[in-house]
Design a protein around this motif. Structure first.
Motif, PDB file in Angstrom:
ATOM      1  N   LEU A   1      20.808   4.525   0.620  1.00 17.57           N
ATOM      2  CA  LEU A   1      19.909   5.350   1.485  1.00 17.57           C
ATOM      3  C   LEU A   1      18.389   4.836   1.026  1.00 17.57           C
ATOM      4  O   LEU A   1      17.490   5.537   1.775  1.00 17.57           O
ATOM      5  CB  LEU A   1      19.797   6.856   0.919  1.00 17.57           C
ATOM      6  N   LEU A   2      18.397   3.769   0.283  1.00 18.34           N
ATOM      7  CA  LEU A   2      17.084   3.349   0.203  1.00 18.34           C
ATOM      8  C   LEU A   2      17.275   1.710   0.161  1.00 18.34           C
ATOM      9  O   LEU A   2      18.354   1.153  -0.181  1.00 18.34           O
ATOM     10  CB  LEU A   2      16.602   3.592  -1.547  1.00 18.34           C
ATOM     11  N   PRO A   3      16.050   0.974   0.374  1.00 21.89           N
ATOM     12  CA  PRO A   3      16.470  -0.558   0.581  1.00 21.89           C
ATOM     13  C   PRO A   3      16.305  -1.049  -0.773  1.00 21.89           C
ATOM     14  O   PRO A   3      16.342  -0.300  -1.695  1.00 21.89           O
ATOM     15  CB  PRO A   3      15.101  -1.009   1.413  1.00 21.89           C
ATOM     16  N   ALA A   4      16.423  -2.675  -1.084  1.00 25.38           N
ATOM     17  CA  ALA A   4      16.685  -3.038  -2.308  1.00 25.38           C
ATOM     18  C   ALA A   4      15.250  -3.484  -2.877  1.00 25.38           C
ATOM     19  O   ALA A   4      15.173  -3.544  -4.011  1.00 25.38           O
ATOM     20  CB  ALA A   4      17.681  -4.234  -2.155  1.00 25.38           C
ATOM     21  N   ASP A   5      14.168  -3.836  -2.132  1.00 19.32           N
ATOM     22  CA  ASP A   5      13.107  -4.045  -2.623  1.00 19.32           C
ATOM     23  C   ASP A   5      12.030  -2.912  -2.991  1.00 19.32           C
ATOM     24  O   ASP A   5      12.124  -2.134  -2.206  1.00 19.32           O
ATOM     25  CB  ASP A   5      12.477  -4.840  -1.717  1.00 19.32           C
ATOM     26  N   PRO A   6      11.471  -2.979  -4.272  1.00 19.84           N
ATOM     27  CA  PRO A   6      10.864  -1.935  -4.590  1.00 19.84           C
ATOM     28  C   PRO A   6       9.613  -1.426  -3.696  1.00 19.84           C
ATOM     29  O   PRO A   6       9.273  -0.321  -3.390  1.00 19.84           O
ATOM     30  CB  PRO A   6       9.761  -2.385  -5.667  1.00 19.84           C
ATOM     31  N   GLY A   7       9.001  -2.166  -2.870  1.00 18.93           N
ATOM     32  CA  GLY A   7       7.870  -2.119  -1.771  1.00 18.93           C
ATOM     33  C   GLY A   7       8.615  -1.348  -0.821  1.00 18.93           C
ATOM     34  O   GLY A   7       8.137  -0.299  -0.295  1.00 18.93           O
ATOM     35  N   GLY A   8       9.745  -1.637  -0.174  1.00 21.29           N
ATOM     36  CA  GLY A   8      10.284  -1.092   0.798  1.00 21.29           C
ATOM     37  C   GLY A   8      11.028   0.331   0.419  1.00 21.29           C
ATOM     38  O   GLY A   8      11.010   1.219   0.919  1.00 21.29           O
ATOM     39  N   ARG A   9      11.652   0.394  -1.004  1.00 21.64           N
ATOM     40  CA  ARG A   9      11.871   1.720  -1.532  1.00 21.64           C
ATOM     41  C   ARG A   9      10.679   2.721  -1.373  1.00 21.64           C
ATOM     42  O   ARG A   9      10.810   3.665  -1.132  1.00 21.64           O
ATOM     43  CB  ARG A   9      12.407   1.662  -2.904  1.00 21.64           C
ATOM     44  N   ALA A  10       9.662   2.122  -1.938  1.00 24.78           N
ATOM     45  CA  ALA A  10       8.317   3.030  -1.828  1.00 24.78           C
ATOM     46  C   ALA A  10       7.937   3.534  -0.452  1.00 24.78           C
ATOM     47  O   ALA A  10       7.486   4.655  -0.220  1.00 24.78           O
ATOM     48  CB  ALA A  10       7.232   2.464  -2.506  1.00 24.78           C
ATOM     49  N   ARG A  11       8.042   2.561   0.412  1.00 28.28           N
ATOM     50  CA  ARG A  11       7.929   3.146   1.743  1.00 28.28           C
ATOM     51  C   ARG A  11       8.802   4.214   2.435  1.00 28.28           C
ATOM     52  O   ARG A  11       8.327   5.370   2.885  1.00 28.28           O
ATOM     53  CB  ARG A  11       7.767   1.895   2.618  1.00 28.28           C
ATOM     54  N   VAL A  12      10.042   3.986   2.015  1.00 30.80           N
ATOM     55  CA  VAL A  12      10.965   4.924   2.585  1.00 30.80           C
ATOM     56  C   VAL A  12      10.643   6.334   1.833  1.00 30.80           C
ATOM     57  O   VAL A  12      10.448   7.459   2.474  1.00 30.80           O
ATOM     58  CB  VAL A  12      12.342   4.735   2.186  1.00 30.80           C
ATOM     59  N   ARG A  13      10.632   6.276   0.432  1.00 32.80           N
ATOM     60  CA  ARG A  13      10.412   7.506  -0.425  1.00 32.80           C
ATOM     61  C   ARG A  13       8.924   8.294   0.298  1.00 32.80           C
ATOM     62  O   ARG A  13       9.009   9.551   0.428  1.00 32.80           O
ATOM     63  CB  ARG A  13      10.031   7.293  -1.583  1.00 32.80           C
ATOM     64  N   SER A  14       7.928   7.340   0.446  1.00 34.72           N
ATOM     65  CA  SER A  14       6.608   7.924   0.733  1.00 34.72           C
ATOM     66  C   SER A  14       6.691   8.473   2.184  1.00 34.72           C
ATOM     67  O   SER A  14       6.142   9.629   2.712  1.00 34.72           O
ATOM     68  CB  SER A  14       5.341   7.057   0.689  1.00 34.72           C
TER      69      SER A  14
ATOM     70  N   ALA B   1       9.452   9.929   3.587  1.00 40.65           N
ATOM     71  CA  ALA B   1      10.104  11.290   2.999  1.00 40.65           C
ATOM     72  C   ALA B   1       9.476  12.161   2.836  1.00 40.65           C
ATOM     73  O   ALA B   1       9.461  13.429   3.149  1.00 40.65           O
ATOM     74  CB  ALA B   1      11.407  11.038   2.318  1.00 40.65           C
ATOM     75  N   LEU B   2       8.445  11.882   1.840  1.00 44.05           N
ATOM     76  CA  LEU B   2       7.575  12.848   1.124  1.00 44.05           C
ATOM     77  C   LEU B   2       6.429  13.511   1.968  1.00 44.05           C
ATOM     78  O   LEU B   2       5.906  14.298   1.986  1.00 44.05           O
ATOM     79  CB  LEU B   2       6.941  12.485   0.054  1.00 44.05           C
ATOM     80  N   ASP B   3       6.001  12.469   3.213  1.00 45.28           N
ATOM     81  CA  ASP B   3       4.793  12.815   3.876  1.00 45.28           C
ATOM     82  C   ASP B   3       5.491  13.877   4.833  1.00 45.28           C
ATOM     83  O   ASP B   3       4.682  14.880   5.124  1.00 45.28           O
ATOM     84  CB  ASP B   3       4.636  11.634   4.946  1.00 45.28           C
ATOM     85  N   ILE B   4       6.845  14.212   4.836  1.00 52.42           N
ATOM     86  CA  ILE B   4       7.503  15.247   5.693  1.00 52.42           C
ATOM     87  C   ILE B   4       7.890  16.311   4.491  1.00 52.42           C
ATOM     88  O   ILE B   4       7.263  17.467   4.612  1.00 52.42           O
ATOM     89  CB  ILE B   4       8.947  14.839   6.392  1.00 52.42           C
ATOM     90  N   ALA B   5       8.244  16.068   3.440  1.00 51.95           N
ATOM     91  CA  ALA B   5       8.920  16.960   2.656  1.00 51.95           C
ATOM     92  C   ALA B   5       7.808  17.690   1.684  1.00 51.95           C
ATOM     93  O   ALA B   5       8.038  18.595   1.239  1.00 51.95           O
ATOM     94  CB  ALA B   5       9.896  16.542   1.648  1.00 51.95           C
ATOM     95  N   CYS B   6       6.690  17.057   1.508  1.00 53.06           N
ATOM     96  CA  CYS B   6       5.700  17.697   0.872  1.00 53.06           C
ATOM     97  C   CYS B   6       4.291  18.193   1.544  1.00 53.06           C
ATOM     98  O   CYS B   6       3.849  18.935   1.256  1.00 53.06           O
ATOM     99  CB  CYS B   6       4.816  16.873  -0.171  1.00 53.06           C
TER     100      CYS B   6
ATOM    101  N   ARG C   1       0.555  -0.993  -0.080  1.00 57.40           N
ATOM    102  CA  ARG C   1      -0.015  -0.052  -0.043  1.00 57.40           C
ATOM    103  C   ARG C   1       1.135   1.181  -0.096  1.00 57.40           C
ATOM    104  O   ARG C   1       1.771   1.430   0.864  1.00 57.40           O
ATOM    105  CB  ARG C   1      -0.756  -0.060   0.934  1.00 57.40           C
ATOM    106  N   ILE C   2       0.937   1.804  -1.029  1.00 55.31           N
ATOM    107  CA  ILE C   2       1.827   3.046  -1.242  1.00 55.31           C
ATOM    108  C   ILE C   2       1.115   4.343  -1.467  1.00 55.31           C
ATOM    109  O   ILE C   2       0.368   4.433  -2.321  1.00 55.31           O
ATOM    110  CB  ILE C   2       2.684   2.734  -2.550  1.00 55.31           C
ATOM    111  N   GLY C   3       1.598   5.335  -0.547  1.00 53.76           N
ATOM    112  CA  GLY C   3       0.818   6.650  -0.553  1.00 53.76           C
ATOM    113  C   GLY C   3       2.124   7.676  -1.363  1.00 53.76           C
ATOM    114  O   GLY C   3       3.262   7.297  -1.548  1.00 53.76           O
ATOM    115  N   GLN C   4       1.767   8.871  -1.231  1.00 53.77           N
ATOM    116  CA  GLN C   4       2.441   9.981  -1.904  1.00 53.77           C
ATOM    117  C   GLN C   4       2.615   9.756  -3.491  1.00 53.77           C
ATOM    118  O   GLN C   4       3.544   8.568  -3.820  1.00 53.77           O
ATOM    119  CB  GLN C   4       3.952   9.943  -1.093  1.00 53.77           C
ATOM    120  N   SER C   5       2.340  10.389  -4.271  1.00 57.98           N
ATOM    121  CA  SER C   5       2.168  10.440  -5.729  1.00 57.98           C
ATOM    122  C   SER C   5       3.707  10.279  -6.205  1.00 57.98           C
ATOM    123  O   SER C   5       3.981   9.277  -6.963  1.00 57.98           O
ATOM    124  CB  SER C   5       1.495  11.575  -6.312  1.00 57.98           C
TER     125      SER C   5
END
Lengths: 212, 212
Positions: B81-94, B96-101, A61-65
């Protein structure tokens, strides 16, 4: 995949563009922001941030566009939303962030509501706020696009990238709120080019299942 | 590499953390935001957006902190700075974006100035605005961190990621503006853990060459 979104949410619109560019089928679930459905307990259980969009892909489940766009590009790499070289990738991401961090967060529904309901701004002052940040933010994007030889028919070369998927919804918003775009010929040219592409047309708010 | 930044800019702080985690040397150039140096023609020529940070790496000039972090991770992948799996990468990015956006764009210097000088808000109303968005935004981050087994000593597992490089500067800001963090034990625990790491310590505003 399933996409929780709202037809007029420009962050949802970004994701619809990326899905259409990649030709990925998706089931749409409408979360009516004006009615406050993003605050409902059932939706909060899916996305504790209470924001749209949310992409559900199997167990993910992925948020943030922007995180969703990067995820889609990693899992479904063709056609790519980012160029191959690190410098080009950084340029595309920073153009997207110039909109996603410097314009959109100041003008989304919950901020506009806070200005009127929390701070007591009237409609004219709210509109002035909206247009101020669009003018400032898109002027910076225009300067970057106009001053860089890497700009093509799209923000970066001639194929749509993550930057175009963010620019087009922002221009849609700017037009909806009558923001002057006369001083931004490059922005207008790129938005017009992209909007004519089938994927962008399919993703347009008026073509969204929950459009009024 | 050269970094144009400001010691108290949390976006600059994020980049300093990433550079320190990767052990990359950098020449610092101070751009004094309170004095308006980001608006100077010489700086605008380097970065048309008129924002900090800006990373210069050879011919590349990269703005927007999250684009810089992704660039550094692509060009200097160890430690990641990012994990290897796409789901984990998406979680980390989102995260970060929950704060940055959702938090930082509402509370940066130019927005706070617009509130007071443009809309006439007094100091108390400005502080209430600041704390409102920190409370709302960090509550969402807390809910996500506390409710996900992937959270470890850091936001995602036990090694710092892009999410931690964004969280720690936001917590620094929240404390500077006396925002209550009692309801956010996971956020406080992770920030405390990271801040004790040498890279985060080295990147702290008080250790920046332009600190007052």
């Amino acid at each position: 995949m399933e996409l929780y979104g709202y037809f007029r949410s420009s962050a949802s619109y970004r994701v619809r563009i990326a899905l259409a560019l990649k030709g990925l089928p998706v089931t749409h679930h409408a979360v009516h922001l004006v009615r406050g459905e993003q605050e409902a307990a059932a939706y909060r259980a899916l996305n504790p941030s209470g924001l749209v969009p949310l992409l559900v892909d199997g167990d993910e489940r992925i948020g943030q566009s922007l995180a969703i766009l990067e995820y889609l590009d990693e899992v479904h790499p063709v056609p790519p939303l980012l160029p191959a070289d690190p410098g080009g990738r950084a340029r595309v991401r920073s153009l997207a962030l110039d909109i996603a961090c410097e314009i959109h967060p100041l003008n989304n529904l919950r901020v506009l509501r806070h200005l009127t309901q929390g701070l007591g701004l009237d409609e004219a002052a709210k509109l002035a706020w909206y247009r101020h940040w669009v003018a400032l933010g898109l002027a910076a994007v225009e300067a970057r696009l106009a001053g860089d030889a890497r700009t093509g028919r799209c923000c970066h070369g001639d194929q749509p990238t993550l930057a175009d998927a963010v620019l087009v919804p922002q221009v849609f918003n700017a037009e909806r709120f009558d923001c002057p775009l006369d001083a931004m010929p490059t922005v207008r040219r790129i938005a017009a080019h992209c909007r004519a592409l089938p994927a962008f047309e399919a993703a347009h708010p008026s073509n969204c299942p929950d459009a009024a």
